[in-house]
Design an enzyme around this catalytic site. Structure first.
Site, PDB file in Angstrom:
ATOM      1  N   ASP A  90       0.853  -1.185   0.000  1.00 20.41           N
ATOM      2  CA  ASP A  90       0.000   0.000   0.000  1.00 20.41           C
ATOM      3  C   ASP A  90       0.889   1.235   0.000  1.00 20.41           C
ATOM      4  O   ASP A  90       2.122   1.140  -0.114  1.00 20.41           O
ATOM      5  CB  ASP A  90      -0.942  -0.005   1.221  1.00 20.41           C
ATOM      6  CG  ASP A  90      -2.312   0.602   0.899  1.00 20.41           C
ATOM      7  OD1 ASP A  90      -2.335   1.712   0.341  1.00 20.41           O
ATOM      8  OD2 ASP A  90      -3.331  -0.028   1.199  1.00 20.41           O
ATOM      9  N   GLY A  92       4.164   1.467  -2.736  1.00 19.87           N
ATOM     10  CA  GLY A  92       4.234   1.877  -4.126  1.00 19.87           C
ATOM     11  C   GLY A  92       2.869   2.210  -4.678  1.00 19.87           C
ATOM     12  O   GLY A  92       1.892   2.344  -3.946  1.00 19.87           O
ATOM     13  N   ASP A  93       2.803   2.319  -5.993  1.00 22.18           N
ATOM     14  CA  ASP A  93       1.587   2.659  -6.725  1.00 22.18           C
ATOM     15  C   ASP A  93       1.156   1.423  -7.498  1.00 22.18           C
ATOM     16  O   ASP A  93       1.853   0.981  -8.419  1.00 22.18           O
ATOM     17  CB  ASP A  93       1.871   3.819  -7.665  1.00 22.18           C
ATOM     18  CG  ASP A  93       0.661   4.226  -8.502  1.00 22.18           C
ATOM     19  OD1 ASP A  93      -0.384   3.553  -8.421  1.00 22.18           O
ATOM     20  OD2 ASP A  93       0.770   5.215  -9.251  1.00 22.18           O
ATOM     21  N   PHE A  94      -0.008   0.841  -7.152  1.00 22.50           N
ATOM     22  CA  PHE A  94      -0.370  -0.423  -7.797  1.00 22.50           C
ATOM     23  C   PHE A  94      -0.775  -0.266  -9.258  1.00 22.50           C
ATOM     24  O   PHE A  94      -0.974  -1.256  -9.961  1.00 22.50           O
ATOM     25  CB  PHE A  94      -1.423  -1.199  -7.011  1.00 22.50           C
ATOM     26  CG  PHE A  94      -2.701  -0.491  -6.639  1.00 22.50           C
ATOM     27  CD1 PHE A  94      -3.399   0.288  -7.536  1.00 22.50           C
ATOM     28  CD2 PHE A  94      -3.221  -0.638  -5.353  1.00 22.50           C
ATOM     29  CE1 PHE A  94      -4.584   0.907  -7.190  1.00 22.50           C
ATOM     30  CE2 PHE A  94      -4.415  -0.025  -4.992  1.00 22.50           C
ATOM     31  CZ  PHE A  94      -5.097   0.747  -5.915  1.00 22.50           C
ATOM     32  N   HIS A 150     -13.678  -1.866  -6.963  1.00 23.40           N
ATOM     33  CA  HIS A 150     -14.901  -1.057  -7.021  1.00 23.40           C
ATOM     34  C   HIS A 150     -14.626   0.440  -6.905  1.00 23.40           C
ATOM     35  O   HIS A 150     -15.527   1.250  -7.138  1.00 23.40           O
ATOM     36  CB  HIS A 150     -15.925  -1.528  -5.988  1.00 23.40           C
ATOM     37  CG  HIS A 150     -15.587  -1.214  -4.560  1.00 23.40           C
ATOM     38  ND1 HIS A 150     -16.439  -1.518  -3.522  1.00 23.40           N
ATOM     39  CD2 HIS A 150     -14.502  -0.637  -3.975  1.00 23.40           C
ATOM     40  CE1 HIS A 150     -15.913  -1.148  -2.383  1.00 23.40           C
ATOM     41  NE2 HIS A 150     -14.741  -0.606  -2.635  1.00 23.40           N
TER      42      HIS A 150
END
Length: 343
Positions: A210, A234-236, A253
């Site tokens: 996350d 990090g950035d998923f 969602h």
């Protein structure tokens, strides 16, 4: 007049009008629930019934107005007023206590926070313009606003953790995990679900993935999981840690289809041979029957850019990302496990 789905029958116009007016007042119940949660009424009823005056003295509130709030919530079975005017906490309302097992208090505060509440008052904008109302009201997209507002972000992450506490165990039990390997909880928040998985499967290792400010609240450090987990930030949408099972719980969602496809492509690239992706989200059922996903879908429409999806819609996302839907596993919660493998 019942609010449950029923065959359409002829109804007198006066009855219909009264029903719709009553429905339009429904927002006052969560407003009262928030007021009770903010001042901690349930905590002060843990030792037994009290009068509004006694509660007002301990919560530093106005006794007359507090009584009016409790009276409405008593109609929903959260509190109960006796013949002497004292209110007690019911078994239904017990998890409003901050120290209750699976306490719902922080989840209630999250769901009724102004960041969630205000956009829903502007659903007509969403319908007319096809956009979220959040950025119009707050000047930034949902997650960007949270990144610069620490207090609101804390409300959100603590509320999400509280919602998860009641559902993590049954969902972990419904998932099919291998005896060994690495599970990556993508966007896993404070790690409550990953903890439930590691507790059930002592041969697994876990990675909680996350943003750094979210990982600061990680709660995986228990004797049973010692040495079996790590965090990664990090950035998923850019990169995802490698693993045998990648979990996306209440993640897809939040995002538009093209963003979900990008995320799923990153997950596919990170899968070990024979690995699986588990999307844990509500699956909107067909028909007119009530389902929490149909209500939550409007909150997502108002505040974010995502949506709750049907099984065919999940299958379409997977196909676009080079995956295929292998099965959907219902759980005892409102969420299902939508499983994907490499196509």
């Amino acid at each position: 007049m019942s609010t449950e789905a029923a065959p359409d029958e002829a109804v007198d116009p006066r009855t219909s009008s009264a029903f719709l007016v009553n429905e339009s007042l429904g927002y006052l119940v969560p407003a009262a629930l928030r007021a009770a949660a903010v001042v901690g009424v349930a905590d002060h009823l843990a030792d037994g019934p009290r009068t509004p005056a006694e509660l007002a003295a301990t919560t530093r509130t106005d006794a007359r107005n507090l009584h009016r709030v409790l009276r409405l919530l008593a109609t929903r079975g959260i509190f109960e007023e006796d013949d002497s005017g004292r209110f007690r906490l019911t078994s239904v309302g017990d998890t409003l206590r901050s120290d209750a097992p699976c306490s719902a208090r922080t989840a209630v505060l999250m769901n009724t926070d102004r960041s969630m509440w205000l956009p829903t008052a502007d659903l007509s904008r969403c319908v007319s313009e096809g956009t979220s109302a959040f950025e119009h009201l707050f000047g930034l997209p949902f997650f960007e606003y949270f990144a610069q507002d620490e207090e609101t972000a804390d409300v959100f992450h603590c509320g999400m953790a509280a919602m998860s506490d009641a559902e993590n165990e049954p969902i972990a039990a419904a998932c099919d995990f291998p005896p060994t390997g690495t599970v990556v909880d993508v966007g896993g928040g404070h790690g409550g679900f990953l903890l439930a998985v590691l507790d059930r499967h002592p041969g697994l290792r876990g990675i909680l993935y996350d943003r750094p400010h979210v990982l600061a609240g990680a709660r995986l450090d228990t004797p049973g999981t010692a040495g079996r987990w790590s965090t990664a930030s990090g950035d998923f949408f850019t990169d995802v840690p490698e693993g045998d099972v990648l979990v996306l719980k209440r993640i897809t969602h939040d995002w538009e289809d093209d963003q979900c496809v990008t995320l799923l492509e990153r997950c596919r690239a990170a899968l070990a041979p024979g690995g699986r992706i588990l999307v844990v989200d509500a699956v909107v059922p067909p028909g007119n029957a009530p389902h929490q996903a149909k209500a939550l879908d409007l909150l997502l429409m108002a505040a974010l850019v995502g949506r709750e999806r049907t099984e065919p819609e999940f299958a379409g996302l997977f196909e676009a990302a080079g995956l295929k839907l292998s099965r959907v596993v219902p759980t005892s919660t409102v969420l299902s496990v939508v499983e994907a493998v490499a196509a």
